[in-house]
Each structure stands twice: as C-alpha cells, then as structure tokens.
Write an enzyme that holds these catalytic residues in place. Structure first.
Site, PDB file in Angstrom:
ATOM      1  N   TYR A 189      45.855  30.002  45.646  1.00  0.00           N
ATOM      2  CA  TYR A 189      46.863  29.160  46.292  1.00  0.00           C
ATOM      3  C   TYR A 189      48.262  29.731  46.058  1.00  0.00           C
ATOM      4  CZ  TYR A 189      49.800  25.044  47.138  1.00  0.00           C
ATOM      5  OH  TYR A 189      50.763  24.192  47.584  1.00  0.00           O
ATOM      6  N   ASP A 190      48.535  30.107  44.797  1.00  0.00           N
ATOM      7  CA  ASP A 190      49.846  30.685  44.468  1.00  0.00           C
ATOM      8  C   ASP A 190      50.105  31.957  45.258  1.00  0.00           C
ATOM      9  OD1 ASP A 190      50.344  28.664  42.713  1.00  0.00           O
ATOM     10  OD2 ASP A 190      49.834  29.804  40.916  1.00  0.00           O
ATOM     11  N   LEU A 237      58.585  23.696  39.286  1.00  0.00           N
ATOM     12  CA  LEU A 237      59.255  24.837  38.666  1.00  0.00           C
ATOM     13  C   LEU A 237      59.066  26.080  39.516  1.00  0.00           C
ATOM     14  CD1 LEU A 237      58.174  24.428  34.918  1.00  0.00           C
ATOM     15  CD2 LEU A 237      60.372  23.821  35.930  1.00  0.00           C
ATOM     16  N   GLU A 282      57.395  26.689  25.844  1.00  0.00           N
ATOM     17  CA  GLU A 282      56.248  25.821  25.560  1.00  0.00           C
ATOM     18  C   GLU A 282      55.080  26.194  26.462  1.00  0.00           C
ATOM     19  OE1 GLU A 282      57.218  21.664  26.992  1.00  0.00           O
ATOM     20  OE2 GLU A 282      59.155  22.661  27.270  1.00  0.00           O
ATOM     21  N   LYS A 302      52.317  26.050  29.152  1.00  0.00           N
ATOM     22  CA  LYS A 302      52.207  25.343  30.434  1.00  0.00           C
ATOM     23  C   LYS A 302      50.769  24.838  30.576  1.00  0.00           C
ATOM     24  CE  LYS A 302      53.323  25.734  35.340  1.00  0.00           C
ATOM     25  NZ  LYS A 302      52.055  25.186  35.846  1.00  0.00           N
ATOM     26  N   ASP A 321      47.431  23.144  31.853  1.00  0.00           N
ATOM     27  CA  ASP A 321      46.818  23.093  33.179  1.00  0.00           C
ATOM     28  C   ASP A 321      46.132  21.737  33.333  1.00  0.00           C
ATOM     29  OD1 ASP A 321      46.116  23.893  35.663  1.00  0.00           O
ATOM     30  OD2 ASP A 321      44.622  25.355  35.052  1.00  0.00           O
ATOM     31  N   ARG A 352      52.552  12.210  39.427  1.00  0.00           N
ATOM     32  CA  ARG A 352      53.689  12.854  40.084  1.00  0.00           C
ATOM     33  C   ARG A 352      53.679  12.633  41.595  1.00  0.00           C
ATOM     34  NH1 ARG A 352      53.926  19.285  40.694  1.00  0.00           N
ATOM     35  NH2 ARG A 352      55.717  19.442  42.046  1.00  0.00           N
ATOM     36  N   TYR A 409      50.146  15.881  26.217  1.00  0.00           N
ATOM     37  CA  TYR A 409      51.307  16.475  25.554  1.00  0.00           C
ATOM     38  C   TYR A 409      52.556  16.094  26.352  1.00  0.00           C
ATOM     39  CZ  TYR A 409      48.884  19.667  22.316  1.00  0.00           C
ATOM     40  OH  TYR A 409      48.146  20.195  21.287  1.00  0.00           O
ATOM     41  N   LYS A 448      54.351  32.765  34.363  1.00  0.00           N
ATOM     42  CA  LYS A 448      52.911  32.645  34.551  1.00  0.00           C
ATOM     43  C   LYS A 448      52.150  33.828  33.961  1.00  0.00           C
ATOM     44  CE  LYS A 448      51.406  29.704  37.045  1.00  0.00           C
ATOM     45  NZ  LYS A 448      51.527  29.366  38.465  1.00  0.00           N
ATOM     46  N   CYS A 477      23.124  58.152  56.188  1.00  0.00           N
ATOM     47  CA  CYS A 477      23.870  58.287  54.934  1.00  0.00           C
ATOM     48  C   CYS A 477      25.243  58.894  55.222  1.00  0.00           C
ATOM     49  CB  CYS A 477      23.101  59.170  53.948  1.00  0.00           C
ATOM     50  SG  CYS A 477      24.037  59.597  52.469  1.00  0.00           S
ATOM     51  N   CYS A 489      25.226  62.715  53.370  1.00  0.00           N
ATOM     52  CA  CYS A 489      24.423  63.866  53.819  1.00  0.00           C
ATOM     53  C   CYS A 489      23.902  63.725  55.245  1.00  0.00           C
ATOM     54  CB  CYS A 489      23.253  64.100  52.862  1.00  0.00           C
ATOM     55  SG  CYS A 489      21.984  62.813  52.936  1.00  0.00           S
ATOM     56  N   CYS A 517      19.569  55.894  50.836  1.00  0.00           N
ATOM     57  CA  CYS A 517      19.499  57.186  51.521  1.00  0.00           C
ATOM     58  C   CYS A 517      18.085  57.729  51.366  1.00  0.00           C
ATOM     59  CB  CYS A 517      20.517  58.156  50.909  1.00  0.00           C
ATOM     60  SG  CYS A 517      20.400  59.840  51.577  1.00  0.00           S
ATOM     61  N   CYS A 549      19.930  64.368  48.233  1.00  0.00           N
ATOM     62  CA  CYS A 549      21.309  64.121  48.680  1.00  0.00           C
ATOM     63  C   CYS A 549      22.269  64.450  47.545  1.00  0.00           C
ATOM     64  CB  CYS A 549      21.464  62.656  49.094  1.00  0.00           C
ATOM     65  SG  CYS A 549      23.163  62.185  49.498  1.00  0.00           S
TER      66      CYS A 549
END
Length: 688
Positions: free
Chosen positions: A40-41, A87, A118, A120, A122, A141, A237, A325, A419, A422, A437, A442
């Site tokens: 996503y980032d 952020l 500090e 981060k 998840d 949030r 936290y 990150k 192949c 060869c 192959c 070969c």
C-alpha cells in the site's frame, strides 16, 4: 522515478487514486485488507512522486490530501476536537536528513533541535478522554476528524487505566492540574504470542484467520460485544497528551504518561541529534524480529514543545514529526519482460524482469514466477503492475497483480517450445508441472551444474565463482566437476585474471574442499528432486543405521543395495523422489563419475560422530517464519544433532511445525492436517 509524459501521468494518477481509495475502504471500513502495508505504501509513494512532478494534477479527492477512510456505521460517530493527523514517512537516511534540513530553514540559528525517538507500533490508533481523572470516552482515529466510539471495548484493555494517577502527577509537577478533561492518544496492539493463540482458537472454531497482529487488534477493538474484545489480550502504549498539563518536551509527555499510570515502552529514547536517531533506528532494526510485538519503524519527534508548535502543520501532517520506516518486504513495480532460465537439472523457470524497486532494503530487478501454472494462476502479463515480495534471503517472487491499473497494452506470456539456450525441444513429464530441456548435453545444464557443485551449500569452494568456471570450461581445463580437483597452480597462472597469489589461493581452497560432510556431498551431486533438506534426510537415515562411511565406494554400495520401497519409507521421500534417487545410482555414467571423485581425493566426513542423542529420532520437523534465538540453519542443525529430520514442506508425515515470526502457507496447511504447531518457546523445550 523517471519522468513520464503528461498524458500518461494523468491516466496513471487517476488509476492509482482509485486503487488506493479502494484499499482504504477495505482497510478502514470493512476490516478486510487485500494487500500489505508495504505494498500500500509503495502505491501511495508512486502517487506522491507523480503529483510532485505534476502538481497541477493534484485534486481534492486525492489520497494524498486526506488521512483515512470513512468510519464504520456499527458504532456511534465521534468527532475529534483536535484532528488525529498522519505522519510523513522517511524511507532511508537521506530522506530523514532532508526532513531535518527543511524544518531547520523555518527556525532561527539559536533554536536548537534535539529529538525523541519511539517505536512505531503496528496497531490501531485511538484517543482516550478522561474527565476528572476517570476514563470517560474512547474512540478510533477513523478519517482523522470523525472516528468511532469504542469506549466499552477500550475499557477491557488492562493497560488502559480506568482512573489516572492525577495526584501523583501533581506532586511531581508541584502544582494543580486545572483541566478537568485530559485527552491521551496512543496505539492499541496485539503481541505476537497473543496473535498465535487467537488464530489457533479461530482455527478450532473453524472461523476465518487473521492475516497479522495489526488486523487482529483492529478487528478486536471493533467487536460489538466487549466480552470478545476482553478475551483478545490487547495491549496499549500511549504516545501523546493532547491537553496542556505542563509538558515542555515530548520526552516529558512520555514521563507524564508513566506517572499517570500508562505502561511505557522501555526502548523509547531521547536523542541529542540526528546521528543518535539514525543509530537508534539501526539498533531497533536489528532487534525488530526479537520484539514480542510488530513495529514498522521509529517515530522521530522534535523534542521541544514550543519548536514543535512553531513548525506547525503542512497539509495533514505535523512538520516536526516523521515516521522513519523500516524497509518494506513488499512493494509494487512494473513487469518489463518475462524470460526463461534453464537450471542445472534442465528445468525451465520463468523469471519476471522488473523496473528496479527497493524491497527489504535491497534493490531488486527480477522475481521468479516458478512455472507456467503459477503465471496462469496470477494472470501476470508483461507490462502489469505487480506486488513483489521478499523475505530474508528468499528469492523475490510476485505475490499478486493489480489488475485495475491495466491500460490494455499488457501482453500475455507464452512458454517457449524450445530450450532458450540450446534450441532443443522442451517436454513435461506426466503428473509434473515443470518443463525441461530434452537435451541432456545442453551446455546450460553442464555449466549450471558446475555452479551448483561448488556452491556454498555443496562443496563450498571459495574463490571459484561462475566467471572462473566459465573460463576453465572455455579453456578446456575441466569437462566435469571431478576435473576441478585435478587443477594445479600451473594450470591457472597463465589464465586472464589470475596472478600467482590468486592461483595459489584457489588451489588451496580446492584442496580444503576435498573433505565434505555426507549431506552436502549428496546435495552436490545434483540428483533431480534432491534439494538440501532431502540430502540431509538421506544422510541422517544412513547415520541412524550406524553406517559410518568415509569413502565414496561405501556410498555406492549402500545405494546399490537399497530398494525404491526402502527409500520411500524415509520421511518426506515419496514415489517420484525415491525413483529419482534410485535411478541416479544405477546409471553407469554417474557411478563412473563417483569413482572419479574418489580417485581425485574426495573423502566423506561422516556425521555420526556429531550426533548428540537420538531423542528426536523418527520425528520430522518443518520450520516457518523467523526465530529470535537462532537462525533457521542453526535450528535445523540442532534437530539433526538430536537424530530428528527436517523437511521443507508440510505433509501428513510431519510431526511438528515450528512457527517463528512471519507465518506463511505452511501454517495454514499444518492446521488443516492437524499437525502439532509449536512456537519458539515450545521448540526450545523440545530441544532441552
């Protein structure tokens, strides 16, 4: 990012916006994310880079102009008095240094910068409101402005105090706190251990499994029944005190939080300058896998509160704070082409050539596609935007295709009929998915076999890489692997790139490699379907039967008298692998090659003397994820030294699946088969 035409950028931006908004909805509203944070980032960074190149294409509905998605309708809406902002990210040292340069331009020379760093977490960001010191309201949030009232669920988290220790803080400050309402913000998260237990319970109930601890934490906070949330072992936290209660620095914020009754992360650290921040980031990066919870970086905040406020907000992010990150293990990029490589056994493997992208701190430009069936399953095409993943030293592969970004110009891949090395016809054996192959001579096979023979997991001959092998073959000095051990310093010195010292070093390395452990010797032979794990199983089986061998002729004799049924009785060696081993030791050319190896001085180092006990004899282990206390190779060695077997795949013959961090498909298969699953703590007990 390279400059692209305006019209192309406009189309790409529109597609990226729609795709990111789609994933925002899945993540924030439905709790059903389809891609990882790292992927996503990567999409969002591409959008930001394009908008930076073409600022007139930035629109109000762009994901870059907002924080999150719509709030769920399951709970009452909660309007934040002060927005919960996001952020900006720094992906490497240079981006962090650029951030500091930008904010310094807004300050006077006398204003000194120091920082608070500090971890981060998840998890899920929430805000807590206390009235007269008592927990009153808690909310998620949401989109940064409107969240969800999840008060009852947050009350079940034991690390969120129901009553603040206001008097203790007043004693520390030596003054009364005037505000009757105090707002605290922080992160709800789930430990790795709690996550494993939760998924095990989900499996027993035959409920859907959570993809990762973050999703589990978010899903738990959004349960309508607080009893379910209470059973999930969530943690918290704090990282911000919104209310002004006398804090002058961000370091004091964390100090005050601890006094008020919140658990403080012991790794958080004051940093005098950016160098200390970078050192802290490196330290935490090394510790990351051993931490009991998931993190994805370090939050760096200007410590001085006055300077923080002076720097203000740009867009939807505070200037004075940044998320430094860790390199993501997934990213998005484009497939430039798909080629086919020929391996040492003649197997044809499709490989995607990619626009270079950083994954896990390493720039990659290719990823394996495994086989034709995998290409069809993914429906990957030349020109597609794909999610590429990399974990540890594993070869990068393509996890998925973002089909919504297709333009119609993408091309389907067709497996060649001959192949690519060869020109011989390729073929597929019955009941197999791979092509090979047909030419046993070969030269791609011959050279790749030589590369394999001297590789680290085989004979491990230092200084002898592919370029030197090519040179030795081209000069006619070696025709097979056994010829390597007959080389002299005089053979090498006349060659290009060789001086007296380099020739001497290579000969010394070759002589040193003449004594080799049994498992590595079997692996070096390049028997079809026999990888590192199977080679170890064969060697272990020989050791278990107390057949101490030091000569190659002993090995020939053992396999001469062993039947296909005997081979199939060895754990994880089925009919196909057993027949491949059986046939290899009955081909005259292979027996002659083994005899030649013995003539040039190769001796087998028996593993029998290293076995400590047979307490794990007959037990087969499979490892998945990353262990904290040891590497995967060390774990395998410990199992083998106790007489156990290690397999690379889960089957009905597996006795234990040992799970570390970063679970994969092995975990799901083990649960389906009812295999006993142990975490690292349980594994260490087994080894005692």
């Amino acid at each position: 990012m390279k400059k692209i035409p305006y019209s192309e950028a406009k189309k790409r931006i529109e597609k990226l916006k729609k795709e990111i908004q789609h994933h925002d909805y899945l993540y924030y509203v439905l709790d059903q994310p389809e891609i990882s944070d790292a992927a996503y980032d990567s999409l969002k960074r591409e959008l930001l880079e394009l908008e930076k190149q073409f600022p007139d294409l930035v629109t109000p509905d762009s994901p870059s102009q907002r924080v999150g998605g719509q709030p769920l309708e399951k709970f009452e809406k909660f309007k934040h008095k002060i927005p919960m902002l996001s952020l900006q990210d720094a992906m490497d040292k240079k981006e962090l240094e650029d951030w500091e340069k930008r904010i310094k331009k807004l300050l006077t020379p006398s204003e000194r910068l120091d920082y608070f760093a500090e971890l981060k977490m998840d998890g899920l960001a929430v805000t807590l409101i206390y009235k007269d010191g008592v927990f009153y309201k808690g909310a998620t949030r949401g989109d940064g402005y409107i969240g969800e009232d999840v008060t009852q669920n947050l009350k079940t988290i034991k690390t969120i105090p129901l009553k603040l220790r206001i008097e203790d803080l007043e004693k520390f400050l030596k003054k009364k706190i005037k505000d009757k309402e105090i707002e605290i913000r922080g992160e709800v998260f789930m430990s790795k251990g709690a996550f494993l237990e939760l998924n095990e319970e989900q499996r027993k109930r035959q409920d859907p499994l959570f993809a990762n601890p973050r999703n589990a934490a978010a899903g738990s906070v959004r349960q309508l029944d607080p009893k379910i949330t209470a059973s999930r072992r969530l943690d918290f936290y704090g990282y911000q005190i919104v209310t002004e209660i006398g804090q002058k620095t961000h370091q004091e914020v964390h100090q005050f939080l601890k006094i008020l009754g919140f658990k403080e992360n012991p790794y958080n650290q004051f940093c005098r300058n950016l160098t200390e921040v970078i050192n802290f980031h490196q330290k935490i990066s090394r510790l990351r896998e051993r931490l009991p919870y998931e993190i994805d970086g370090v939050v760096v905040t200007v410590n001085d509160d006055k300077i923080f406020k002076k720097l203000g907000i740009v867009g939807r992010t505070p200037r004075a704070s940044i998320a430094f990150k860790f390199p993501g293990l997934e990213a998005t990029t484009k497939v430039k082409n798909i080629i086919v490589q020929v391996g040492r056994t003649g197997k044809l493997t499709p490989v995607a050539l990619l626009e270079p992208v950083k994954v896990g701190g390493v720039t990659i430009s290719r990823a394996t596609l495994h086989n034709e069936d995998e290409i069809k399953r993914l429906d990957v095409r030349i020109g597609d935007t794909v999610i590429v993943q990399r974990a540890g030293d594993v070869i990068p592969d393509i996890k998925g295709v973002i089909k919504n970004l297709r333009t119609g110009q993408e091309k389907k891949f067709q497996m060649p009929v001959r192949c690519p090395i060869c020109g011989s016809k390729i073929y597929k054996k019955p009941n197999e998915i791979d092509y090979y192959c047909s030419n046993k001579k070969c030269f791609a096979l011959q050279r790749r076999y030589l590369y394999h023979f001297v590789s680290k997991k085989a004979f491990d001959i230092e200084h002898l890489g592919p370029k030197i092998i090519d040179q030795l073959v081209n000069e006619g000095l070696i025709k097979d692997a056994a010829d390597i051990f007959s080389l002299t310093q005089g053979d090498l010195e006349p060659l290009e790139r060789f001086a007296e010292k380099s020739a001497q070093n290579l000969i010394e390395a070759i002589n040193k490699a003449k004594k080799i452990p049994l498992a590595r010797f079997i692996y070096a032979l390049g028997i079809r379907h026999v990888g590192e794990e199977t080679a170890n199983l064969l060697a272990q089986q020989i050791t278990n039967y107390k057949l101490q061998i030091t000569k190659i002729r002993d090995l020939i004799e053992i396999f001469k008298n062993i039947s296909i049924n005997d081979l199939q009785k060895i754990p994880d060696i089925g009919p196909i692998v057993g027949k491949s081993i059986y046939d290899w030791f009955r081909q005259v050319k292979n027996i002659n090659f083994l005899a030649k190896l013995e003539r040039v001085g190769i001796k087998i180092e028996s593993q029998g003397s290293k076995i400590k006990s047979q307490k794990l004899r007959g037990l087969t282990f499979v490892l998945t994820g990353t262990l904290k206390s040891m590497t995967r190779d060390e774990a395998k060695e410990k199992i083998r030294l106790l007489g156990g077997n290690v397999s690379s795949s889960v089957s009905k013959n597996t006795d234990y699946l040992v799970v570390g961090e970063g679970l994969g498909s092995k975990y799901e298969k083990a649960k389906r088969l009812g295999i006993k699953i142990v975490d690292e703590k349980g594994f260490l007990k087994i080894l005692e």
